[in-house]
Scaffold this motif. Structure first.
Motif, PDB file in Angstrom:
ATOM      1  N   MET A   1      -9.559  21.085 -29.540  1.00 19.31           N
ATOM      2  CA  MET A   1     -10.442  21.506 -28.471  1.00 19.31           C
ATOM      3  C   MET A   1     -11.740  22.061 -29.079  1.00 19.31           C
ATOM      4  O   MET A   1     -11.712  22.835 -30.020  1.00 19.31           O
ATOM      5  N   VAL A   2     -12.854  21.660 -28.517  1.00 16.73           N
ATOM      6  CA  VAL A   2     -14.157  22.133 -28.977  1.00 16.73           C
ATOM      7  C   VAL A   2     -14.409  23.530 -28.415  1.00 16.73           C
ATOM      8  O   VAL A   2     -14.170  23.791 -27.238  1.00 16.73           O
ATOM      9  N   THR A   3     -14.871  24.408 -29.286  1.00 12.55           N
ATOM     10  CA  THR A   3     -15.286  25.736 -28.854  1.00 12.55           C
ATOM     11  C   THR A   3     -16.751  25.917 -29.218  1.00 12.55           C
ATOM     12  O   THR A   3     -17.274  25.240 -30.107  1.00 12.55           O
ATOM     13  N   LEU A   4     -17.405  26.825 -28.528  1.00 14.85           N
ATOM     14  CA  LEU A   4     -18.810  27.117 -28.805  1.00 14.85           C
ATOM     15  C   LEU A   4     -18.929  28.469 -29.472  1.00 14.85           C
ATOM     16  O   LEU A   4     -18.289  29.428 -29.053  1.00 14.85           O
ATOM     17  N   HIS A   5     -19.752  28.532 -30.498  1.00 15.12           N
ATOM     18  CA  HIS A   5     -20.045  29.778 -31.199  1.00 15.12           C
ATOM     19  C   HIS A   5     -21.524  30.063 -31.038  1.00 15.12           C
ATOM     20  O   HIS A   5     -22.359  29.201 -31.329  1.00 15.12           O
ATOM     21  N   ARG A   6     -21.817  31.244 -30.582  1.00 19.79           N
ATOM     22  CA  ARG A   6     -23.209  31.635 -30.412  1.00 19.79           C
ATOM     23  C   ARG A   6     -23.872  31.772 -31.775  1.00 19.79           C
ATOM     24  O   ARG A   6     -23.310  32.363 -32.696  1.00 19.79           O
ATOM     25  N   ILE A   7     -25.059  31.207 -31.923  1.00 21.55           N
ATOM     26  CA  ILE A   7     -25.777  31.289 -33.192  1.00 21.55           C
ATOM     27  C   ILE A   7     -26.322  32.701 -33.362  1.00 21.55           C
ATOM     28  O   ILE A   7     -27.036  33.210 -32.512  1.00 21.55           O
ATOM     29  N   THR A   8     -25.933  33.309 -34.472  1.00 13.75           N
ATOM     30  CA  THR A   8     -26.396  34.640 -34.864  1.00 13.75           C
ATOM     31  C   THR A   8     -26.707  34.578 -36.361  1.00 13.75           C
ATOM     32  O   THR A   8     -26.357  33.593 -37.021  1.00 13.75           O
TER      33      THR A   8
END
Length: 154
Positions: A1-8
């Protein structure tokens, strides 16, 4: 499953990797080049990542099976009230047509709605529009357009 990670800033190395892959895979889709951006220092990449987690912007990396496989960013358009722009949209070739692009666009659109903005995507006559942008968006009236490039409301 694809998850999204916020760019920091903590993801600046992964952001760099994905951005350079995108520039190499689809150079005509971006306003920069892999040759140019590969010369950026680690400090530059850290700053660029920091610029994607402000009140004016957001960025996400798509993650699947131990690798980052996509990117999308959004910026509030300061010249056109109540609008935000989808930029730097890219999905790795081996993850296309699997919903990753839609997931990224939906995340940016959700962010735009949360700050009471309408999301637009920039395009040019040579741009091939990806399937996650509905063709009905091409026929919809444009409620606000940044003057510098054509846009499609999504």
């Amino acid at each position: 499953m694809v998850t999204l990670h916020r760019i920091t800033p903590t993801l600046s190395a992964s952001y760099k990797t994905v951005r350079l892959c995108a520039l190499q895979d689809t150079p005509s889709a971006f306003g920069s080049t892999s040759a140019r951006e590969s010369q950026f220092s680690e400090t530059d990449w850290h700053s660029r990542a920091a610029n994607l987690c402000t009140q004016q912007s957001i960025g996400y990396l798509a993650y699947h099976q131990d690798e980052y496989c996509g990117i999308a960013c959004g910026f509030l358009d300061q010249q056109v009230p109540r609008s935000a722009e989808l930029v730097s949209m890219w999905v790795a070739p081996n993850h296309r047509r699997a919903g990753t692009g839609t997931l990224l666009v939906n995340a940016i659109e959700s962010w735009a709605r949360s700050v009471q903005r309408t999301l637009f995507v920039s395009w040019s006559p040579t741009t091939i529009l990806p399937p996650y942008l509905s063709t009905s968006a091409l026929d919809s009236p444009k409620t606000a357009e940044p003057s510098h490039i054509p846009t499609i409301p999504i």
